[in-house]
Design a protein around this motif. Structure first.
Motif, PDB file in Angstrom:
ATOM      1  N   LYS A  12       0.827  -1.203   0.000  1.00  0.00           N
ATOM      2  CA  LYS A  12       0.000   0.000   0.000  1.00  0.00           C
ATOM      3  C   LYS A  12       0.864   1.256   0.000  1.00  0.00           C
ATOM      4  CE  LYS A  12      -4.234  -1.709   2.240  1.00  0.00           C
ATOM      5  NZ  LYS A  12      -5.126  -1.564   3.417  1.00  0.00           N
ATOM      6  N   ASP A  13       1.879   1.266   0.847  1.00  0.00           N
ATOM      7  CA  ASP A  13       2.747   2.435   0.957  1.00  0.00           C
ATOM      8  C   ASP A  13       3.423   2.770  -0.369  1.00  0.00           C
ATOM      9  OD1 ASP A  13       2.120   2.696   3.615  1.00  0.00           O
ATOM     10  OD2 ASP A  13       3.965   1.762   4.365  1.00  0.00           O
ATOM     11  N   GLN A  14       3.725   1.716  -1.146  1.00  0.00           N
ATOM     12  CA  GLN A  14       4.442   1.935  -2.396  1.00  0.00           C
ATOM     13  C   GLN A  14       3.528   1.942  -3.616  1.00  0.00           C
ATOM     14  OE1 GLN A  14       8.114  -0.431  -2.666  1.00  0.00           O
ATOM     15  NE2 GLN A  14       8.082  -0.674  -0.449  1.00  0.00           N
ATOM     16  N   GLY A  15       2.222   1.816  -3.371  1.00  0.00           N
ATOM     17  CA  GLY A  15       1.268   1.866  -4.473  1.00  0.00           C
ATOM     18  C   GLY A  15       1.394   0.703  -5.432  1.00  0.00           C
ATOM     19  N   LEU A  16       1.726  -0.480  -4.907  1.00  0.00           N
ATOM     20  CA  LEU A  16       1.935  -1.654  -5.738  1.00  0.00           C
ATOM     21  C   LEU A  16       0.823  -2.678  -5.564  1.00  0.00           C
ATOM     22  CD1 LEU A  16       5.758  -2.225  -5.048  1.00  0.00           C
ATOM     23  CD2 LEU A  16       4.704  -0.895  -6.884  1.00  0.00           C
ATOM     24  N   THR A  17       0.629  -3.489  -6.586  1.00  0.00           N
ATOM     25  CA  THR A  17      -0.372  -4.557  -6.522  1.00  0.00           C
ATOM     26  C   THR A  17       0.322  -5.912  -6.578  1.00  0.00           C
ATOM     27  OG1 THR A  17      -0.637  -4.430  -8.936  1.00  0.00           O
ATOM     28  CG2 THR A  17      -2.208  -3.199  -7.562  1.00  0.00           C
ATOM     29  N   LEU A  18      -0.349  -6.931  -6.047  1.00  0.00           N
ATOM     30  CA  LEU A  18       0.230  -8.274  -5.922  1.00  0.00           C
ATOM     31  C   LEU A  18      -0.682  -9.332  -6.523  1.00  0.00           C
ATOM     32  CD1 LEU A  18       2.244 -10.351  -4.568  1.00  0.00           C
ATOM     33  CD2 LEU A  18       0.744 -10.215  -2.544  1.00  0.00           C
ATOM     34  N   THR A  19      -0.065 -10.352  -7.092  1.00  0.00           N
ATOM     35  CA  THR A  19      -0.785 -11.544  -7.510  1.00  0.00           C
ATOM     36  C   THR A  19       0.012 -12.764  -7.064  1.00  0.00           C
ATOM     37  OG1 THR A  19      -1.867 -12.684  -9.365  1.00  0.00           O
ATOM     38  CG2 THR A  19       0.301 -11.739  -9.788  1.00  0.00           C
ATOM     39  N   THR A  20      -0.602 -13.930  -7.117  1.00  0.00           N
ATOM     40  CA  THR A  20       0.074 -15.164  -6.716  1.00  0.00           C
ATOM     41  C   THR A  20      -0.180 -16.269  -7.727  1.00  0.00           C
ATOM     42  OG1 THR A  20      -1.856 -15.711  -5.344  1.00  0.00           O
ATOM     43  CG2 THR A  20       0.035 -14.697  -4.238  1.00  0.00           C
ATOM     44  N   ALA A  21       0.803 -17.148  -7.876  1.00  0.00           N
ATOM     45  CA  ALA A  21       0.678 -18.324  -8.738  1.00  0.00           C
ATOM     46  C   ALA A  21       1.118 -19.523  -7.915  1.00  0.00           C
ATOM     47  CB  ALA A  21       1.547 -18.169  -9.981  1.00  0.00           C
ATOM     48  N   GLU A  22       0.180 -20.408  -7.604  1.00  0.00           N
ATOM     49  CA  GLU A  22       0.478 -21.487  -6.666  1.00  0.00           C
ATOM     50  C   GLU A  22       0.232 -22.872  -7.250  1.00  0.00           C
ATOM     51  OE1 GLU A  22      -0.921 -20.607  -2.540  1.00  0.00           O
ATOM     52  OE2 GLU A  22      -2.040 -19.003  -3.543  1.00  0.00           O
ATOM     53  N   SER A  23       1.138 -23.762  -6.922  1.00  0.00           N
ATOM     54  CA  SER A  23       0.976 -25.162  -7.284  1.00  0.00           C
ATOM     55  C   SER A  23       0.764 -25.979  -6.013  1.00  0.00           C
ATOM     56  CB  SER A  23       2.195 -25.660  -8.063  1.00  0.00           C
ATOM     57  OG  SER A  23       1.984 -26.991  -8.484  1.00  0.00           O
ATOM     58  N   CYS A  24       1.829 -26.329  -5.314  1.00  0.00           N
ATOM     59  CA  CYS A  24       1.680 -27.203  -4.142  1.00  0.00           C
ATOM     60  C   CYS A  24       0.946 -26.548  -2.979  1.00  0.00           C
ATOM     61  CB  CYS A  24       3.040 -27.720  -3.683  1.00  0.00           C
ATOM     62  SG  CYS A  24       4.184 -26.454  -3.117  1.00  0.00           S
ATOM     63  N   THR A  25       0.944 -25.224  -2.904  1.00  0.00           N
ATOM     64  CA  THR A  25       0.226 -24.555  -1.819  1.00  0.00           C
ATOM     65  C   THR A  25      -1.253 -24.351  -2.144  1.00  0.00           C
ATOM     66  OG1 THR A  25       1.051 -22.451  -2.691  1.00  0.00           O
ATOM     67  CG2 THR A  25       2.208 -23.382  -0.796  1.00  0.00           C
ATOM     68  N   ALA A  26      -1.610 -24.459  -3.409  1.00  0.00           N
ATOM     69  CA  ALA A  26      -3.010 -24.498  -3.852  1.00  0.00           C
ATOM     70  C   ALA A  26      -3.923 -23.460  -3.198  1.00  0.00           C
ATOM     71  CB  ALA A  26      -3.580 -25.900  -3.633  1.00  0.00           C
ATOM     72  N   GLY A  27      -3.511 -22.203  -3.189  1.00  0.00           N
ATOM     73  CA  GLY A  27      -4.356 -21.140  -2.661  1.00  0.00           C
ATOM     74  C   GLY A  27      -4.055 -20.723  -1.236  1.00  0.00           C
ATOM     75  N   THR A  49      -2.435 -23.268 -10.132  1.00  0.00           N
ATOM     76  CA  THR A  49      -2.076 -24.001 -11.349  1.00  0.00           C
ATOM     77  C   THR A  49      -1.374 -25.294 -10.949  1.00  0.00           C
ATOM     78  OG1 THR A  49      -0.033 -22.684 -11.481  1.00  0.00           O
ATOM     79  CG2 THR A  49      -1.913 -21.926 -12.764  1.00  0.00           C
ATOM     80  N   TYR A  50      -2.158 -26.265 -10.556  1.00  0.00           N
ATOM     81  CA  TYR A  50      -1.602 -27.516 -10.038  1.00  0.00           C
ATOM     82  C   TYR A  50      -1.009 -28.373 -11.149  1.00  0.00           C
ATOM     83  CZ  TYR A  50      -1.108 -30.550  -6.003  1.00  0.00           C
ATOM     84  OH  TYR A  50      -0.582 -31.277  -4.969  1.00  0.00           O
ATOM     85  N   SER A  51      -1.677 -28.415 -12.286  1.00  0.00           N
ATOM     86  CA  SER A  51      -1.188 -29.255 -13.384  1.00  0.00           C
ATOM     87  C   SER A  51      -0.281 -28.466 -14.330  1.00  0.00           C
ATOM     88  CB  SER A  51      -2.367 -29.815 -14.190  1.00  0.00           C
ATOM     89  OG  SER A  51      -3.027 -28.756 -14.882  1.00  0.00           O
ATOM     90  N   ASN A  52       0.500 -29.189 -15.105  1.00  0.00           N
ATOM     91  CA  ASN A  52       1.331 -28.545 -16.122  1.00  0.00           C
ATOM     92  C   ASN A  52       0.470 -27.816 -17.147  1.00  0.00           C
ATOM     93  OD1 ASN A  52       3.555 -29.557 -14.850  1.00  0.00           O
ATOM     94  ND2 ASN A  52       4.159 -30.977 -16.479  1.00  0.00           N
ATOM     95  N   LYS A  53      -0.666 -28.431 -17.476  1.00  0.00           N
ATOM     96  CA  LYS A  53      -1.574 -27.837 -18.450  1.00  0.00           C
ATOM     97  C   LYS A  53      -2.057 -26.475 -17.965  1.00  0.00           C
ATOM     98  CE  LYS A  53      -5.919 -28.752 -20.917  1.00  0.00           C
ATOM     99  NZ  LYS A  53      -7.031 -29.728 -21.093  1.00  0.00           N
ATOM    100  N   ALA A  54      -2.374 -26.391 -16.683  1.00  0.00           N
ATOM    101  CA  ALA A  54      -2.838 -25.129 -16.117  1.00  0.00           C
ATOM    102  C   ALA A  54      -1.721 -24.085 -16.105  1.00  0.00           C
ATOM    103  CB  ALA A  54      -3.359 -25.351 -14.696  1.00  0.00           C
ATOM    104  N   LYS A  55      -0.511 -24.523 -15.830  1.00  0.00           N
ATOM    105  CA  LYS A  55       0.621 -23.594 -15.834  1.00  0.00           C
ATOM    106  C   LYS A  55       0.819 -22.990 -17.214  1.00  0.00           C
ATOM    107  CE  LYS A  55       3.259 -25.818 -12.066  1.00  0.00           C
ATOM    108  NZ  LYS A  55       2.236 -26.787 -11.653  1.00  0.00           N
TER     109      LYS A  55
END
Length: 230
Positions: A12-27, A49-55
């Motif tokens: 927030k302080d730096q005005g940045l946004t975040l996203t995540t891409a997870e396989s083994c942690t699944a959310g 993105t658990y599967s290779n296809k999803a990745k």
């Protein structure tokens, strides 16, 4: 203050946004971020993105990368972070890919091996982790490590911003021409980063209707100045 609170505050302080891409942690990582009230100001979407296809489909991970290095690899973690940031239009991205266990491990890639990618403003770093817990412990440890990576990268970025404000221009006295030119370029680069973060913060606030009256007055005065200067 929890680790996720610190991360969201820094974003927030730096005005940045975040996203995540997870396989083994699944959310699990996204859920940890969203534990923070007001996290929606910096987090709009994420990917499981658990599967290779999803990745490949959601993150644009190259098929050749998956074939050559495997899903659990430094290269895949890097492409996952880059792909997530691009897909979400985010300034920062965290990716996690690994073998949580209890099955799936090999001699070369044992249970507990996890690669975590961290992207901030286009710069990506990947760390290899080797956890020794049970499945849930490995997943939780992966999330903790990912958040700590992001926190450190954001603190480094904040330190760069602070450098501009703390700079004592008198220190340039007596510098040779080349040294002074180098110092000037460094200052200009840092100032550009600050301006970019400020613009991102304004855009986010405008989009969510969160500008205060004072903020609107400042923005209007900046626009007026821009018109006068051409």
């Amino acid at each position: 203050m929890s680790l996720e609170d610190e991360v969201v505050a820094l974003l927030k302080d730096q005005g940045l946004t975040l996203t995540t891409a997870e396989s083994c942690t699944a959310g699990l990582l996204a859920g940890r971020v969203m534990n923070v009230a007001g996290a929606s100001a910096v987090y709009e979407e994420g990917y499981i993105t658990y599967s290779n296809k999803a990745k490949e489909k959601l993150l644009g991970v190259c098929h050749d990368t998956l074939e050559r290095y495997g899903a659990v690899s430094r290269e895949t973690a890097c492409e996952m972070a880059e792909g997530a940031a691009k897909a979400a239009g985010a300034d920062a991205a965290l990716s996690v890919t690994g073998i949580a266990g209890p099955d799936g491990g090999t001699k070369e890639k044992p249970v507990g091996l996890v690669y975590i990618g961290c992207l901030v403003k286009g710069n990506v770093s990947v760390q290899e982790c080797r956890f020794a817990g049970m499945r849930q412990e490995n997943r939780a440890a992966s999330v903790e490590h990912a958040l700590r990576m992001l926190k450190e990268e954001l603190k480094k970025l904040q330190a760069q911003f602070d450098l501009v404000y703390d700079l004592d221009v008198t220190k340039t006295e007596g510098m040779g021409e080349k040294a002074a030119a180098g110092a000037a370029k460094t200052i200009a680069d840092k100032a550009k980063n600050i301006a970019g973060a400020f613009v991102n913060a304004i855009k986010a606030a405008v989009g969510k209707g969160e500008l205060s009256t004072e903020d609107k007055e400042i923005l209007n005065s900046m626009n007026e100045g821009k018109d006068e200067d051409g």
